[in-house]
Design a protein around this motif. Structure first.
Motif, PDB file in Angstrom:
ATOM      1  N   GLU A 133       0.816  -1.219   0.000  1.00 49.21           N
ATOM      2  CA  GLU A 133       0.000   0.000   0.000  1.00 49.21           C
ATOM      3  C   GLU A 133       0.846   1.265   0.000  1.00 49.21           C
ATOM      4  O   GLU A 133       0.541   2.225  -0.704  1.00 49.21           O
ATOM      5  N   GLU A 134       1.922   1.272   0.766  1.00 48.02           N
ATOM      6  CA  GLU A 134       2.791   2.461   0.828  1.00 48.02           C
ATOM      7  C   GLU A 134       3.342   2.799  -0.558  1.00 48.02           C
ATOM      8  O   GLU A 134       3.381   3.959  -0.962  1.00 48.02           O
ATOM      9  N   ILE A 135       3.734   1.792  -1.315  1.00 46.84           N
ATOM     10  CA  ILE A 135       4.276   2.008  -2.655  1.00 46.84           C
ATOM     11  C   ILE A 135       3.169   2.473  -3.601  1.00 46.84           C
ATOM     12  O   ILE A 135       3.374   3.361  -4.423  1.00 46.84           O
ATOM     13  N   GLN A 136       1.978   1.894  -3.476  1.00 48.34           N
ATOM     14  CA  GLN A 136       0.849   2.325  -4.305  1.00 48.34           C
ATOM     15  C   GLN A 136       0.527   3.794  -4.044  1.00 48.34           C
ATOM     16  O   GLN A 136       0.262   4.555  -4.971  1.00 48.34           O
ATOM     17  N   MET A 137       0.536   4.204  -2.765  1.00 49.32           N
ATOM     18  CA  MET A 137       0.235   5.593  -2.413  1.00 49.32           C
ATOM     19  C   MET A 137       1.270   6.539  -3.012  1.00 49.32           C
ATOM     20  O   MET A 137       0.925   7.577  -3.574  1.00 49.32           O
ATOM     21  N   LYS A 138       2.550   6.176  -2.900  1.00 49.22           N
ATOM     22  CA  LYS A 138       3.613   7.023  -3.464  1.00 49.22           C
ATOM     23  C   LYS A 138       3.448   7.161  -4.973  1.00 49.22           C
ATOM     24  O   LYS A 138       3.667   8.231  -5.531  1.00 49.22           O
TER      25      LYS A 138
END
Length: 112
Positions: free
Chosen positions: A94-99
């Motif tokens: 999720e963190e990578i998707q948000m970035k």
């Protein structure tokens, strides 16, 4: 287990983290169509499948999926329609998707 990169698709920076989670040190060069494997696709930030992971049997497939879940990797299960279809697709964390969407994971209200 076998794994290979899809020619022409961008390999994301998180690939090394994925390989560590599934305990693979390097990529196989090719998964043959005759290989009787349970196939898992891995998406990059663009939503494109860039890697295929092939489990030799249901036990190995289950172990891979459990390891991914334990390390917070989202996995979508699929209903394969042929031997070569994907049984699951691993999404970027999720963190990578948000970035990738221009959102700071520390401040979800911010958008670029």
């Amino acid at each position: 287990m076998k794994t290979m990169l899809i020619k022409g698709e961008r390999t994301p920076l998180f690939d090394k983290d994925l390989l560590q989670v599934i305990n693979v040190s390097e990529s196989e060069s090719e998964i043959d169509d005759s290989d009787n494997l349970i196939r898992i696709g891995v998406q990059n930030e663009d939503g494109k499948i860039y890697r295929i992971i092939g489990a030799n049997d249901v036990l190995e497939f289950t172990h891979i999926i459990k390891d991914l879940h334990a390390n917070h990797w989202p996995v979508e299960n699929r209903d394969p329609d042929s031997r070569r279809s994907l049984h699951s697709v691993v999404l970027p964390p999720e963190e990578i998707q948000m970035k990738a969407l221009g959102i700071d994971p520390e401040d979800p209200g911010s958008a670029a």
